[in-house]
Write an enzyme that holds these catalytic residues in place. Structure first.
Site, PDB file in Angstrom:
ATOM      1  N   LEU A  23       0.815  -1.213   0.000  1.00 42.72           N
ATOM      2  CA  LEU A  23       0.000   0.000   0.000  1.00 42.72           C
ATOM      3  C   LEU A  23       0.849   1.263   0.000  1.00 42.72           C
ATOM      4  O   LEU A  23       1.902   1.326   0.625  1.00 42.72           O
ATOM      5  CB  LEU A  23      -0.927  -0.006   1.230  1.00 42.72           C
ATOM      6  N   HIS A  50      -3.447   4.230  -2.355  1.00 45.06           N
ATOM      7  CA  HIS A  50      -4.433   3.337  -1.726  1.00 45.06           C
ATOM      8  C   HIS A  50      -5.094   4.035  -0.534  1.00 45.06           C
ATOM      9  O   HIS A  50      -6.290   3.880  -0.282  1.00 45.06           O
ATOM     10  CB  HIS A  50      -3.754   2.056  -1.221  1.00 45.06           C
ATOM     11  N   SER A 100       2.497   0.804  -6.774  1.00 46.68           N
ATOM     12  CA  SER A 100       3.328  -0.118  -5.980  1.00 46.68           C
ATOM     13  C   SER A 100       4.589  -0.482  -6.745  1.00 46.68           C
ATOM     14  O   SER A 100       5.605  -0.841  -6.156  1.00 46.68           O
ATOM     15  CB  SER A 100       2.545  -1.393  -5.655  1.00 46.68           C
TER      16      SER A 100
END
Ligand code: PAF
Length: 286
Positions: free
Chosen positions: A38, A42, A191
C-alpha cells in the site's frame, strides 16, 4: 502508527456476517480492493471510502491470475503487517486477506471475460490480464457484498472493465473511480514505482508530462496524429523502451476517437528498464 483496531478476516463467512450486520444496522459499506504494497494512492481510496460510506473494508490479495507468465507475480512486493498498520491508521474498519485456496480452490474452473473493452491498450500486451482482474473482483464483490467499491483511475481500462462486468452481471454494487494520486513531479503513485532505480525514477515523470502535453494540445485544437507522434518521440528520447502504446481513446467506450464532441482519455504504457509504467489523463478536444 495508530493503535486503532482493525478487524481482520481470512474467510468468506465471517466477513459476510460482519458486513451483513453493518448493513442491517443501516451502515453502508465500501470495499477497497488492493493487492497490498500500500502507498498513499491506496490510502486516498480509503479516505474517499470513508467519505462515501460508514464502514470501510480493504481487501489484500495478490491475484496470480492477472499476471502473465513472464510478469512480476513472484517479486510483487508483499508486506502484510505494514499494510494492516497503514489501513488501521487510515481508518479502515476491516481488512480481508483471503488465501489462495479461498480464491482459487484446486478445481476452480470459472472465468469472467469482458469482450471489446479489453481488446486494445493493456489488453493487447497482457493477454488474460483483464479476465484475471474481472474474475477476482467479481469474487471479492460477491464475498464482501459491499454497497460501493472503489478503484483508482490510474488503471483506467481496469475501471471500465469492472464497471462493465458489474453492469452486465447485475451485481448489486456501485463502482466508483477515484482520481490518480501523483508525486509532486507528476509521477502516478504505484506499488511498482519501488522497482525504479534512482536514474529511472528521475525519468519516470516524463510519462505524465507527455500525456498532459497531448491533452493540452487537444484542447487547443491541435490534430491528434502529430501530437501522438511527438509524444512517442519524446518518450523514446527519454529512454522508455518499449513504449507499448500511447493512444487517445473515447473516455467511456475506449474506442479509437473519431468524434470531437466526446470526452477522451490519453493513455500510455511504457517500460523503464524492467518496470512497466502506465498512466492516463482526461482531455477535451476543441
Ligand atoms: O488494481 C489492483 O490493485 C488489482 O488489479 C485489483 C483491482 C485489486 C484486483 O486484483
Amino acid at each position: 502508527m495508530s493503535d486503532q483496531a482493525i478487524l481482520r478476516f481470512d474467510a468468506v463467512a465471517p466477513l459476510r456476517a460482519r458486513v451483513a450486520a453493518w448493513r442491517g444496522a443501516g451502515e453502508s459499506v465500501v470495499l477497497v480492493p488492493t493487492m497490498g504494497a500500500l502507498h498513499a494512492g491506496h490510502l486516498a481510496l480509503v479516505a474517499r471510502a470513508r467519505e462515501l460510506g460508514r464502514r470501510v473494508v480493504a481487501s489484500i490479495f495478490v491475484n496470480p491470475t492477472q499476471f502473465g507468465p513472464t510478469e512480476d507475480f513472484s517479486r510483487y512486493p508483499r508486506d502484510t503487517e505494514t499494510d494492516l498498520a497503514l489501513l488501521a491508521e487510515a481508518g479502515a474498519d476491516a481488512a480481508y486477506l483471503p488465501d489462495i485456496a479461498t480464491m482459487y480452490p484446486p478445481d476452480f474452473s470459472t472465468r469472467i471475460v469482458v469482450d471489446g473493452l479489453t481488446e486494445g491498450l493493456c489488453g493487447q500486451f497482457r493477454p488474460g490480464h483483464f479476465s484475471g482482474v474481472a474474475t477476482v473482483v467479481t469474487k471479492l464483490l460477491n464475498q464482501a457484498q459491499p454497497d460501493i467499491a472503489l478503484f483508482g483511475e490510474k488503471d483506467y481500462q481496469q475501471l471500465l472493465v469492472i464497471r462493465r462486468a458489474v453492469r452486465d452481471l447485475d451485481l448489486p454494487v456501485a463502482i466508483r473511480g477515484v482520481p490518480t494520486l501523483r508525486e509532486t513531479d507528476g509521477l502516478a503513485l504505484s506499488s511498482r514505482n519501488r522497482y525504479l532505480s534512482a536514474q529511472e525514477r528521475a525519468v519516470a515523470p516524463r510519462l505524465h508530462r507527455v500525456l498532459t502535453g497531448i491533452a493540452e494540445g487537444l484542447s487547443a485544437g491541435a490534430e491528434a496524429g502529430p501530437l501522438v507522434a511527438k509524444g512517442h518521440a519524446a518518450l523514446d528520447a527519454a529512454g522508455f523502451a518499449p513504449v507499448q502504446y500511447l493512444e487517445i481513446r473515447d473516455a467511456e467506450t475506449l474506442a479509437p476517437v473519431t468524434r470531437a464532441d466526446r470526452p477522451v482519455r490519453v493513455l500510455a504504457a511504457a517500460y523503464l528498464g524492467r518496470t512497466r509504467l502506465i498512466d492516463n489523463v482526461a482531455a477535451l478536444r476543441s
